[in-house]
Scaffold this motif. Structure first.
Motif, PDB file in Angstrom:
ATOM      1  N   VAL A  90       9.394  47.408  27.697  1.00  0.00           N
ATOM      2  CA  VAL A  90       8.968  47.883  26.382  1.00  0.00           C
ATOM      3  C   VAL A  90       9.827  47.188  25.341  1.00  0.00           C
ATOM      4  O   VAL A  90      11.045  47.386  25.304  1.00  0.00           O
ATOM      5  CB  VAL A  90       9.117  49.414  26.243  1.00  0.00           C
ATOM      6  CG1 VAL A  90       8.717  49.850  24.832  1.00  0.00           C
ATOM      7  CG2 VAL A  90       8.273  50.138  27.281  1.00  0.00           C
ATOM      8  N   SER A 115       7.046  55.590  24.773  1.00  0.00           N
ATOM      9  CA  SER A 115       8.096  54.598  24.571  1.00  0.00           C
ATOM     10  C   SER A 115       9.234  55.164  23.732  1.00  0.00           C
ATOM     11  O   SER A 115      10.411  54.878  23.975  1.00  0.00           O
ATOM     12  CB  SER A 115       7.522  53.346  23.891  1.00  0.00           C
ATOM     13  OG  SER A 115       6.573  52.718  24.720  1.00  0.00           O
ATOM     14  N   ILE A 139       8.569  47.505  34.363  1.00  0.00           N
ATOM     15  CA  ILE A 139       8.010  47.885  33.066  1.00  0.00           C
ATOM     16  C   ILE A 139       8.945  47.422  31.959  1.00  0.00           C
ATOM     17  O   ILE A 139      10.157  47.643  32.034  1.00  0.00           O
ATOM     18  CB  ILE A 139       7.820  49.413  32.967  1.00  0.00           C
ATOM     19  CG1 ILE A 139       6.893  49.904  34.077  1.00  0.00           C
ATOM     20  CG2 ILE A 139       7.273  49.812  31.606  1.00  0.00           C
ATOM     21  CD1 ILE A 139       7.566  50.646  35.190  1.00  0.00           C
ATOM     22  N   THR A 170      -0.740  44.302  30.118  1.00  0.00           N
ATOM     23  CA  THR A 170      -0.004  44.061  28.878  1.00  0.00           C
ATOM     24  C   THR A 170      -0.744  44.725  27.727  1.00  0.00           C
ATOM     25  O   THR A 170      -1.960  44.560  27.584  1.00  0.00           O
ATOM     26  CB  THR A 170       0.141  42.554  28.594  1.00  0.00           C
ATOM     27  OG1 THR A 170       0.850  41.935  29.669  1.00  0.00           O
ATOM     28  CG2 THR A 170       0.920  42.327  27.301  1.00  0.00           C
ATOM     29  N   MET A 210       3.285  56.559  32.012  1.00  0.00           N
ATOM     30  CA  MET A 210       2.835  55.348  31.329  1.00  0.00           C
ATOM     31  C   MET A 210       2.042  54.444  32.264  1.00  0.00           C
ATOM     32  O   MET A 210       1.042  53.845  31.873  1.00  0.00           O
ATOM     33  CB  MET A 210       4.044  54.589  30.767  1.00  0.00           C
ATOM     34  CG  MET A 210       4.767  55.317  29.657  1.00  0.00           C
ATOM     35  SD  MET A 210       6.253  54.454  29.092  1.00  0.00           S
ATOM     36  CE  MET A 210       5.546  53.152  28.087  1.00  0.00           C
ATOM     37  N   LEU A 222       1.120  55.331  24.502  1.00  0.00           N
ATOM     38  CA  LEU A 222       2.220  54.431  24.874  1.00  0.00           C
ATOM     39  C   LEU A 222       3.345  54.450  23.835  1.00  0.00           C
ATOM     40  O   LEU A 222       4.522  54.372  24.189  1.00  0.00           O
ATOM     41  CB  LEU A 222       1.703  53.003  25.049  1.00  0.00           C
ATOM     42  CG  LEU A 222       0.810  52.752  26.268  1.00  0.00           C
ATOM     43  CD1 LEU A 222       0.292  51.328  26.270  1.00  0.00           C
ATOM     44  CD2 LEU A 222       1.570  53.046  27.571  1.00  0.00           C
ATOM     45  N   TYR A 231       4.125  46.383  25.422  1.00  0.00           N
ATOM     46  CA  TYR A 231       4.314  47.019  26.721  1.00  0.00           C
ATOM     47  C   TYR A 231       3.801  46.092  27.812  1.00  0.00           C
ATOM     48  O   TYR A 231       2.715  45.515  27.696  1.00  0.00           O
ATOM     49  CB  TYR A 231       3.560  48.355  26.755  1.00  0.00           C
ATOM     50  CG  TYR A 231       3.333  48.945  28.124  1.00  0.00           C
ATOM     51  CD1 TYR A 231       4.308  49.720  28.739  1.00  0.00           C
ATOM     52  CD2 TYR A 231       2.129  48.732  28.811  1.00  0.00           C
ATOM     53  CE1 TYR A 231       4.088  50.274  29.999  1.00  0.00           C
ATOM     54  CE2 TYR A 231       1.899  49.280  30.056  1.00  0.00           C
ATOM     55  CZ  TYR A 231       2.882  50.047  30.651  1.00  0.00           C
ATOM     56  OH  TYR A 231       2.667  50.583  31.889  1.00  0.00           O
ATOM     57  N   ASN A 232       4.589  45.933  28.870  1.00  0.00           N
ATOM     58  CA  ASN A 232       4.182  45.062  29.968  1.00  0.00           C
ATOM     59  C   ASN A 232       4.494  45.726  31.302  1.00  0.00           C
ATOM     60  O   ASN A 232       5.584  46.266  31.484  1.00  0.00           O
ATOM     61  CB  ASN A 232       4.899  43.714  29.871  1.00  0.00           C
ATOM     62  CG  ASN A 232       4.524  42.773  31.001  1.00  0.00           C
ATOM     63  OD1 ASN A 232       5.199  42.713  32.030  1.00  0.00           O
ATOM     64  ND2 ASN A 232       3.445  42.038  30.824  1.00  0.00           N
TER      65      ASN A 232
END
Length: 308
Positions: free
Chosen positions: A112, A175, A110, A28, A157, A171, A37-38
């Motif tokens: 975002v 994104s 993922i 994370t 990513m 990131l 972001y995860n």
């Protein structure tokens, strides 16, 4: 986590198969005033039919706050050597990625989430219609096609060597690429493309379908009519049947019977209860009817299972 289960139900249509997933790693990152972001990477030992899925989640603007955009992805990949320097292209152990002995198939999820203030900054000074307006005042979810460009960005990513501020910059830039590609897909694709049900793009209606499934699971011992189920979730019967099959890949009745027989199987095999006891617990007044339904689902009669 509800969001994970929702996208998994699309990537792996058979609900029971998702139970085979094991969380291998999680990451994370929060980029201040921009996005969150995860990453959750799952591995599995048996072959699974995984389909790449992408979703746009929209929350409309509220008083004093801009609209919020969330991008969710579920993609099939591979986890290679345990060495942290390994990526999906290069193996630190010196193996080519196709020859890696420790290679395991994976499912990468993922997410975002762009912060409302960041979305507002992108819209500032733009008076024309934009992606962020979505032409809707209600929150909704739309499933879109995962294009090749987006898959390449997601791979970058997941596998990058940046740290600290440089990682935040990386990131953020990636994104924004995803947001750009997703906006192209959002504008070009019809909401019916995935589900065949336009109404399922609304989060409220999808929530009703989820609630219907929860009701079924809560009362496996007491069959409920579709009419009563529709009344309890406040949805048209036709929409409920069509939406349920679109989201879970099976009819309401078949889903209920499958879960019902799986519970019965556990009571027989793990709890050691008798066939008559389980039949009554599952709401059957006739043991032969229960036996027939059980064999149709498992291929075995209840008594045959007890002998194993």
């Amino acid at each position: 986590m509800k969001e994970v289960q929702e996208i998994l139900s699309l990537a792996i249509p058979q609900p029971a198969l998702s139970d085979q997933l094991q969380l291998a790693e999680a990451d994370t990152v929060s980029v201040p005033d921009c996005l969150d972001y995860n990453l959750q990477r799952y591995v599995y030992e048996r072959p699974l039919p995984v389909e790449d899925v992408a979703m746009v989640v929209y929350q409309p603007a509220k008083r004093g706050q801009a609209a919020a955009i969330e991008l969710r992805y579920c993609v099939a990949g591979n986890k290679y050597c345990k060495n942290p320097n390994c990526t999906d292209q290069v193996c630190a152990g010196g193996h080519k990625k196709d020859d890696c002995n420790e290679k395991l198939p994976s499912v990468d999820m993922i997410t975002v989430r762009f912060q409302p203030a960041f979305i507002q900054s992108l819209q500032k000074g733009n008076t024309s219609s934009t992606l962020f307006e979505m032409q809707s005042r209600k929150p909704f979810v739309k499933t879109i096609q995962l294009c090749t460009k987006s898959k390449a960005v997601l791979e970058q990513m997941v596998h990058n060597n940046y740290e600290g501020v440089l990682r935040n910059i990386f990131l953020q830039s990636k994104s924004l690429e995803l947001l750009l590609f997703s906006s192209d897909q959002f504008i070009q694709n019809d909401p019916d493309e995935r589900y065949g049900c336009r109404f399922l793009t609304q989060m409220e209606d999808r929530g009703k379908i989820e609630k219907a499934r929860s009701i079924l699971l809560e009362q496996l011992d007491a069959p409920i009519t579709i009419r009563e189920l529709a009344r309890r979730v406040a949805m048209n019967e036709c929409y409920l049947k069509k939406g349920f099959k679109a989201m879970f890949g099976t009819t309401i009745y078949d889903y209920f019977q499958k879960e019902r027989m799986e519970k019965a199987k556990g009571l027989l095999y793990e709890k050691g209860l008798s066939v008559s006891e389980v039949a009554i617990m599952m709401g059957y007044s006739c043991i032969s009817h229960f036996s027939t339904a059980f064999k149709k689902h498992t291929g075995l009669k209840p008594c045959e299972l007890l002998l194993r």
